[in-house]
Design a protein around this motif. Structure first.
Motif, short mmCIF file in Angstrom:
data_model
loop_
_atom_site.label_atom_id
_atom_site.label_comp_id
_atom_site.label_asym_id
_atom_site.label_seq_id
_atom_site.Cartn_x
_atom_site.Cartn_y
_atom_site.Cartn_z
N UNK A 227 0.84 -1.20 0.00
CA UNK A 227 0.00 0.00 0.00
C UNK A 227 0.87 1.26 0.00
N UNK A 228 1.96 1.22 0.79
CA UNK A 228 2.88 2.36 0.79
C UNK A 228 3.50 2.55 -0.59
N UNK A 229 3.90 1.44 -1.22
CA UNK A 229 4.51 1.54 -2.54
C UNK A 229 3.53 2.12 -3.55
N UNK A 230 2.25 1.73 -3.45
CA UNK A 230 1.24 2.24 -4.37
C UNK A 230 1.10 3.75 -4.23
N UNK A 231 1.15 4.24 -2.99
CA UNK A 231 1.04 5.68 -2.76
C UNK A 231 2.21 6.41 -3.42
N UNK A 232 3.42 5.90 -3.22
CA UNK A 232 4.58 6.60 -3.75
C UNK A 232 4.72 6.43 -5.27
N UNK A 233 4.24 5.34 -5.81
CA UNK A 233 4.23 5.23 -7.28
C UNK A 233 3.27 6.25 -7.89
N UNK A 234 2.17 6.50 -7.18
CA UNK A 234 1.21 7.52 -7.65
C UNK A 234 1.84 8.90 -7.59
N UNK A 235 2.64 9.15 -6.53
CA UNK A 235 3.32 10.43 -6.41
C UNK A 235 4.30 10.61 -7.57
N UNK A 236 5.04 9.55 -7.91
CA UNK A 236 5.98 9.61 -9.02
C UNK A 236 5.24 9.87 -10.33
N UNK A 237 4.11 9.18 -10.51
CA UNK A 237 3.34 9.35 -11.74
C UNK A 237 2.86 10.78 -11.89
N UNK A 238 2.43 11.39 -10.79
CA UNK A 238 1.97 12.77 -10.84
C UNK A 238 3.12 13.74 -11.10
N UNK A 239 4.28 13.46 -10.51
CA UNK A 239 5.40 14.38 -10.62
C UNK A 239 6.24 14.20 -11.87
N UNK A 240 6.35 12.95 -12.37
CA UNK A 240 7.25 12.66 -13.48
C UNK A 240 6.52 12.29 -14.77
N UNK A 241 5.43 11.55 -14.63
CA UNK A 241 4.80 11.01 -15.83
C UNK A 241 5.67 9.90 -16.39
N UNK A 242 6.01 9.99 -17.66
CA UNK A 242 6.83 8.98 -18.32
C UNK A 242 8.31 9.24 -18.11
N UNK A 243 9.05 8.25 -17.64
CA UNK A 243 10.50 8.39 -17.49
C UNK A 243 11.15 8.60 -18.85
N UNK A 244 10.62 7.91 -19.86
CA UNK A 244 11.21 8.00 -21.18
C UNK A 244 11.19 9.41 -21.74
N UNK A 245 10.20 10.21 -21.36
CA UNK A 245 10.12 11.57 -21.88
C UNK A 245 11.25 12.45 -21.35
N UNK A 246 11.94 12.00 -20.31
CA UNK A 246 13.08 12.72 -19.75
C UNK A 246 14.41 12.10 -20.18
N UNK A 247 14.35 11.10 -21.05
CA UNK A 247 15.56 10.42 -21.46
C UNK A 247 16.06 9.43 -20.43
N UNK A 248 15.18 9.00 -19.53
CA UNK A 248 15.54 8.06 -18.47
C UNK A 248 14.81 6.74 -18.66
N UNK A 249 15.44 5.67 -18.22
CA UNK A 249 14.77 4.38 -18.21
C UNK A 249 13.95 4.25 -16.94
N UNK A 250 12.84 3.57 -17.03
CA UNK A 250 12.05 3.31 -15.83
C UNK A 250 12.83 2.39 -14.91
N UNK A 251 12.91 2.68 -13.62
CA UNK A 251 13.69 1.83 -12.71
C UNK A 251 13.25 0.37 -12.75
#
Length: 457
Positions: A227-251
Motif C-alpha cells: 500500500x505504501x509503494x502504491x502511494x509513492x508510485x502515484x506520487x511519481x506518476x503525478x510528478x514525473x509522468x513517463x521516465x522516457x520523456x526525460x531520457x531516463x529508463x524506468x527503474x
C-alpha cells in the motif's frame, strides 16, 4: 562503577539521545570529534544544501522550528536550529569537543560489566554503556575503474561551492539527492553538465498538490508495504509522468528497494537540455571518460556523489556481524550478544526523522535503565520478536510502530522486573492482579518478557 554512559557524536541523532538521557536522569559524557554541534550539517554539506524533508517532519517534537523557516530549510538554518535546541535544554554545556574516540571494548565478553573507551589524546574511561551516534555519512565511497583520470576529482562531501569545480566540462557520478543537486548547480554555473547513472532511480517531487511529499510517509499505525509503494508510485506518476520523456529508463527495482531521490530540478534541467544523462563509466584515459554504451566524453572535473560506507573504526573487529556493508542489528539498535552497546540513527527513513529520532532515543534510554537489571543482553531478548537485520531503509509507519512496540515491551518488562525484585523467589503467576499492560499481552509476546524477568540479577 558509577552508572555513567558515553554518547559518541553531537549531530542530529546524538543531540536527541542526549535529550532523552537527560530527561530520564541518566548520567553521561557527550563526546564529539569535531569542534562544532551538528554533525554532517556542520562539516559535510555544500553551501546550497536544503532539506529534502519538510521542517514539520524534520524538527524534534518538543522543539519546533521557527515559524519564519520555509517548508524546506537551508543547511545554515538547520545548523542554527540544532545549536538552539542544544542550548535550550542545556545540552551544549555537556559536550566535549575535539574528543576523538579511538577504541571501544567490552569489560567482559558481553559488555554486561561495562565498556572501556579510549580517546585520541590517550585518555581512557570506563562506562556502564556506550551509544554510537557518529552517523553513517562520513566515510566516503569512490568506485574504482580501469585507467586514470587526469582532471580534477572531488567527492560530494568535500564540495562546498561552484568555485571548487574546474569547468566548463563537469561530470557528476551517482543519482542520489546530492548528485542531482550538484549536476544542477554545475549546469547553472557552466551552462550545462552531465550525470552518469549506473541504473535508473525513482524521482520523488518535493510537493504533491502543494503538500510536501514527505507527509505522505506518516502514520501512527503500520501500513502494508504494497500500500505504501502504491502511494509513492502515484506520487511519481503525478510528478514525473513517463521516465522516457526525460531520457531516463524506468527503474527496474521496486520503489522501496533503494533510496528515493527527492528532486524536481533534475527533470526540469533534463527537459531544457542543460543536463545530459550518461550510463556507467567503463574506463578512463586522461581526461577522456569511456562509458559502457561505447560513447565517451572529455571532462575537466568529476564529482563523485557515490555515497558512503558504514564504518565504526573505534569498534574492534568481531564485535559486529555484517551483511552487505551494514551491521546486523536488532531493531536498528542492538548488536546480538552485546549488552550496553546501543546504535542510534543507523536507519534511512523515507521522510523526516525528528519524531522518530526522539522517540527512538527515549526507547534507548529506557532500555539502558532496564539493562541495569538484567544479566542477559536486552537485544538478545528483543531478537525473539525482531530478527537481526542489516537493512537500513525503512518507511515512517513501520519505524514508528517498531519504536512504539519496543517502548511498550520495555515498560512491561520493567514492571515485571520491579515486581519480581520486590518479591524474591516469586514468579509472574504469584502476582495478582497482574499489571494491566502485561495482562493484555498475547501469550507469544508475554513469553520472552517472562523469560527476561527470570534473568534479573
Amino acid at each position: 562503577m558509577a552508572r555513567r554512559y558515553c554518547i559518541i557524536g553531537a549531530g542530529y541523532t546524538g543531540l536527541a539521545v542526549a535529550k532523552a538521557f537527560t530527561d530520564l536522569g541518566l548520567d553521561y559524557d557527550h563526546v564529539e570529534a569535531t569542534d562544532a554541534i551538528g554533525g554532517n550539517w556542520s562539516h559535510g554539506v555544500y553551501d546550497s544544501t536544503y532539506l529534502i524533508s519538510s521542517k514539520d517532519v524534520t524538527e524534534y517534537p518538543d522543539y519546533p522550528m521557527p515559524d519564519h523557516y520555509p517548508d524546506f530549510p537551508s543547511a545554515a538554518q538547520m545548523r542554527d536550529y540544532l545549536r538552539a535546541f542544544a542550548a535550550e535544554f542545556g545540552l551544549d554545556h555537556r559536550i566535549e569537543f575535539g574528543a576523538l574516540v579511538t577504541d571501544v571494548a567490552p569489560l567482559d565478553e558481553s559488555g554486561t560489566a561495562g565498556w572501556r573507551v579510549e580517546f585520541g589524546g590517550g585518555g581512557v574511561r570506563e562506562y556502564t554503556g556506550v551509544v554510537v551516534a557518529n552517523g553513517h555519512y562520513w566515510d566516503i565511497n569512490i568506485p574504482s575503474y580501469q585507467g586514470e583520470f587526469t582532471g580534477k576529482q572531488i567527492h560530494s562531501k568535500h564540495y562546498r561551492r561552484p568555485a571548487d569545480l574546474d569547468g566548463p566540462r563537469v561530470l557528476v557520478v551517482g543519482a542520489g539527492n546530492s548528485s542531482c543537486d550538484l549536476a544542477v548547480e554545475a549546469a547553472v554555473t557552466f551552462g550545462n553538465s552531465e550525470i552518469s547513472l549506473r541504473r535508473s532511480y525513482w524521482f520523488i517531487p518535493k510537493y504533491v498538490f502543494g503538500i510536501p511529499s514527505g507527509r505522505f510517509d506518516i502514520g501512527s499505525v503500520p501500513i502494508p508495504k504494497p500500500a505504501q509503494e502504491a502511494v509513492f508510485r502515484s506520487i511519481v506518476a503525478l510528478g514525473m509522468g513517463s521516465f522516457g520523456s526525460f531520457g531516463l529508463e524506468k527503474p527496474a527495482h521496486r520503489i522501496f528497494d533503494q533510496d528515493l531521490v527527492v528532486n524536481q530540478q533534475l527533470p526540469y534541467f533534463l527537459k531544457h537540455g542543460r543536463i545530459a544523462v550518461r550510463p556507467e563509466i567503463a574506463r578512463f584515459d586522461g581526461r577522456a571518460v569511456h562509458f559502457t554504451d561505447g560513447t565517451s566524453g572529455e571532462y575537466d572535473t568529476i564529482v563523485w556523489a557515490t555515497g558512503f560506507r558504514t564504518t565504526f573504526p573505534f569498534l574492534r573487529e568481531g564485535l559486529l556481524e555484517w551483511d552487505r556493508g551494514q551491521p546486523r542489528l536488532v531493531a536498528h539498535s542492538f548488536a546480538p550478544g552485546l549488552a550496553n552497546l546501543y546504535f542510534a540513527g543507523l536507519v534511512a527513513p523515507r521522510s523526516g526523522a525528528g519524531m522518530l529520532l526522539m522517540n527512538a532515543s527515549r526507547l534507548l534510554a529506557e532500555c539502558a535503565l532496564l539493562q541495569q537489571r538484567l544479566r542477559t543482553p536486552l537485544g538478545d531478548l528483543y531478537a525473539r520478536i525482531a530478527e537481526p537485520s542489516g537493512e537500513i531503509l525503512a518507511g515512517g509507519p513501520e519505524l514508528r510502530w517498531e519504536v512504539l512496540r519496543g517502548r511498550f515491551l520495555v515498560r512491561a518488562m520493567t514492571q515485571l522486573s520491579t515486581l519480581l525484585t520486590l518479591l524474591p523467589g516469586a514468579t509472574a503467576a504469584d502476582v495478582s492482579p497482574p499489571p494491566s499492560p502485561v495482562r493484555d499481552l498475547p501469550r507469544a509476546v508475554l513469553r520472552p518478557i517472562l523469560a527476561a524477568a527470570r534473568r534479573i540479577a
